[in-house]
Design a protein around this motif. Structure first.
Motif, PDB file in Angstrom:
ATOM      1  N   LEU A 121       0.400  -1.203   0.165  1.00  0.00           N
ATOM      2  CA  LEU A 121       0.022   0.309  -0.280  1.00  0.00           C
ATOM      3  C   LEU A 121       1.322   1.128   0.175  1.00  0.00           C
ATOM      4  N   THR A 122       0.909   2.283  -1.163  1.00  0.00           N
ATOM      5  CA  THR A 122       1.567   3.679  -0.978  1.00  0.00           C
ATOM      6  C   THR A 122       0.822   4.604  -1.628  1.00  0.00           C
ATOM      7  N   GLY A 176       3.328   7.284   1.910  1.00  0.00           N
ATOM      8  CA  GLY A 176       3.074   5.814   1.423  1.00  0.00           C
ATOM      9  C   GLY A 176       4.007   4.575   2.848  1.00  0.00           C
ATOM     10  N   GLY A 177       4.577   5.383   3.461  1.00  0.00           N
ATOM     11  CA  GLY A 177       5.058   4.850   4.481  1.00  0.00           C
ATOM     12  C   GLY A 177       3.319   4.357   6.182  1.00  0.00           C
ATOM     13  N   ILE A 220      -2.307   2.585  11.843  1.00  0.00           N
ATOM     14  CA  ILE A 220      -2.881   3.633  12.265  1.00  0.00           C
ATOM     15  C   ILE A 220      -3.219   4.205  10.870  1.00  0.00           C
ATOM     16  N   GLY A 221      -2.116   4.413  10.035  1.00  0.00           N
ATOM     17  CA  GLY A 221      -2.215   6.204   8.758  1.00  0.00           C
ATOM     18  C   GLY A 221      -1.272   5.827   7.893  1.00  0.00           C
ATOM     19  N   VAL A 222      -0.941   6.333   6.836  1.00  0.00           N
ATOM     20  CA  VAL A 222      -0.233   6.390   5.791  1.00  0.00           C
ATOM     21  C   VAL A 222       0.279   7.402   5.382  1.00  0.00           C
ATOM     22  N   ASN A 223       1.096   7.550   5.402  1.00  0.00           N
ATOM     23  CA  ASN A 223       1.432   9.654   5.916  1.00  0.00           C
ATOM     24  C   ASN A 223       1.264   9.682   4.389  1.00  0.00           C
ATOM     25  N   ALA A 226      -1.482  12.015   7.985  1.00  0.00           N
ATOM     26  CA  ALA A 226      -1.899  10.528   7.543  1.00  0.00           C
ATOM     27  C   ALA A 226      -3.742   9.813   7.362  1.00  0.00           C
ATOM     28  N   ILE A 227      -3.588   9.519   6.150  1.00  0.00           N
ATOM     29  CA  ILE A 227      -5.366   8.921   5.372  1.00  0.00           C
ATOM     30  C   ILE A 227      -5.633   8.018   6.938  1.00  0.00           C
TER      31      ILE A 227
END
Length: 489
Positions: free
Chosen positions: A228-229, A346-347, A357-360, A382-383
């Motif tokens: 995931l990114t 994406g990290g 808990i999130g995607v930067n 972050a998402i």
């Protein structure tokens, strides 16, 4: 008889009675002993006769009653008389000084009085020490100190040099290095989170057909190599190009693009046979402001970078995208002060239990900074992983993702709410009675003060959910409930 006014007879002093004319005891008449001479009585106005009181006093009788039996020395009034023969001569310092009873056991030495200019000399003693002596003593002390230090060092050298034979002095062995106990990784610490997550985080290197390139991060989400990114990381390869994945142990593999969602700025790529374990997912809806988090990624191309911070805010409306004129990614982001820089996109954002808990995805930049010069200023976004997981599942299943819509367009420049600029036919907005010019002010009682906030609020839900909108029309407040439709993107 003499008259009272007669001139008194003045006797001749040469022939006067030595007793002043007073009768002796033998010649005293009946009134003898009174001490009053014959003749007229003396009054206050009668002066004494000439020569009266010049004769010496008569010798009194025996003075035995006044004598003492202690050898003639008086036990009182020692100040009278002359000193005893056995006592040293005494010279009084001032008139009337008492005769000392005995010599003191301690006689203090006599000190001369201070000089007349004592107030000018301040604290100098009566006999000043020569200044040259002080200087000599000081120099001698310094010389002695230097000699002592040199002698100590020489003695230590002599002990080593003359202990045994005349062989050269061997260098002492240094303490062993690397044989001590390994540092312990405390559970729940940043080092513990990094140790468990770094093998699951990869670096992405993307090259497009138009010679565009990008770098970013991603993390493994299952056992078949899905990563995931962010969409903006792999967008350059969407129409052709290559995506290279570099693992934490510096292994490189080529990935394929599975699907992407510009609406949520998410994408999924896959590497077949990837030797990396998948992450554990947490719940972003349970995240609280102030909790500790760790961000992992490849900022500025530096793979395997770990930073830490806290969740500084939740539900922050953020618009992401490389092209500001086509900003189509709207997220209700988790805000963090963990350092996030270009390349972190994406990290994973991880809690202290090692769960994502999130995607930067984005960072705030100072206004006026030119492209390529922006960096972390303590505001990263972050998402939420709850939304990212749903979108990732859709991308893996169909290669596409959907997002909810109300079927209306809003004015992006209007402030104080979301003013409707267009309504699509047969859309949820049209069926609920929304019109052009209505200003939406709340979604499910959550205030809406701009068009961006309305879009972000709608996209936190899923297609098919019912939402309640509050809006104003002609100065009157109204509410309406509608069911969200979906759109692919």
């Amino acid at each position: 008889m003499k008259s009272d006014d007669a001139e008194p007879t003045v006797p001749n002093p040469a022939t006067a009675d030595p007793n002043g004319g007073l009768p002796t005891s033998a010649e005293s008449p009946a009134g003898a002993g009174t001490g009053v001479p014959d003749g007229p009585p003396l009054t206050a106005l009668t002066p004494p006769p000439p020569g009266a009181g010049t004769a010496p006093l008569q010798t009194p009788g025996s003075d035995a009653a006044y004598r003492q039996s202690n050898g003639g020395r008086s036990t009182t009034q020692r100040s009278f008389g002359r000193p005893e023969p056995q006592q040293a001569s005494f010279r009084p310092v001032y008139p009337g000084q008492a005769w000392p009873t005995e010599q003191p056991q301690y006689r203090p030495a006599y000190l001369p009085p201070p000089p007349a200019d004592w107030h000018q000399q301040q604290a100098r003693s009566y006999t000043a020490e020569p200044q040259g002596l002080n200087r000599i003593v000081t120099i001698a002390a310094l010389v002695a100190l230097v000699i002592g230090l040199i002698a100590g060092a020489g003695a230590a050298t002599a002990v080593v040099a003359f202990d045994g034979d005349d062989a050269p002095i061997a260098q002492q062995p240094e303490p062993p290095v690397g044989n001590g106990a390994d540092p312990k990784i405390r559970p729940g610490s940043v080092s513990s989170v990094a140790a468990s997550l770094l093998p699951s985080v990869v670096q992405l290197k993307v090259e497009g057909e138009d010679n565009s390139d990008a770098t970013g991060s991603g993390f493994v989400i299952d056992d078949v190599g899905h990563i995931l990114t962010n969409n903006h990381v792999v967008a350059a390869a969407a129409k052709g190009g290559s995506i290279q994945v570099v693992t934490n142990d510096n292994k490189t593999a080529t990935a394929r693009l599975v699907g992407r969602s510009p609406a949520y700025d998410l994408a999924v790529v896959q590497v077949t046979g990837l030797d990396a374990k998948s992450v554990q997912f947490g719940r972003s809806d349970q995240a609280i402001v102030g909790q500790d988090v760790v961000a992992i990624g490849s900022p500025l191309g530096l793979a395997g970078t770990v930073t830490s911070g806290i969740i500084s805010a939740k539900n922050r409306p953020v618009t992401t995208g490389d092209d500001p004129t086509q900003a189509s990614s709207y997220i209700s982001a988790l805000q963090t002060d963990a350092a996030i820089n270009p390349g972190n996109s994406g990290g994973p954002l991880v809690d202290m239990n090692g769960r994502v808990i999130g995607v930067n995805s984005a960072i705030a930049s100072v206004r006026g900074s030119s492209e390529g010069q922006s960096g972390s200023i303590g505001l990263g976004f972050a998402i939420p992983i709850d939304q990212a997981r749903r979108t990732a599942q859709q991308l893996i299943a169909t290669g596409r993702a959907s997002y909810p819509v109300i079927g209306a367009s809003v004015d992006m420049t209007f402030e104080g709410g979301a003013r409707v600029s267009a309504v699509s036919p047969n859309s949820p907005a049209a069926r609920s009675g929304l019109r052009v010019g209505d200003v939406i002010t709340a979604v499910n009682n959550e205030p809406v003060d701009s068009a961006e906030v309305l879009i972000v609020s709608i996209r936190t839900h899923q297609p098919g959910e019912a939402v309640r909108l509050a809006f104003e029309r002609g100065g009157r407040s109204q509410t309406v409930t509608l069911t969200l439709a979906q759109q692919i993107g």
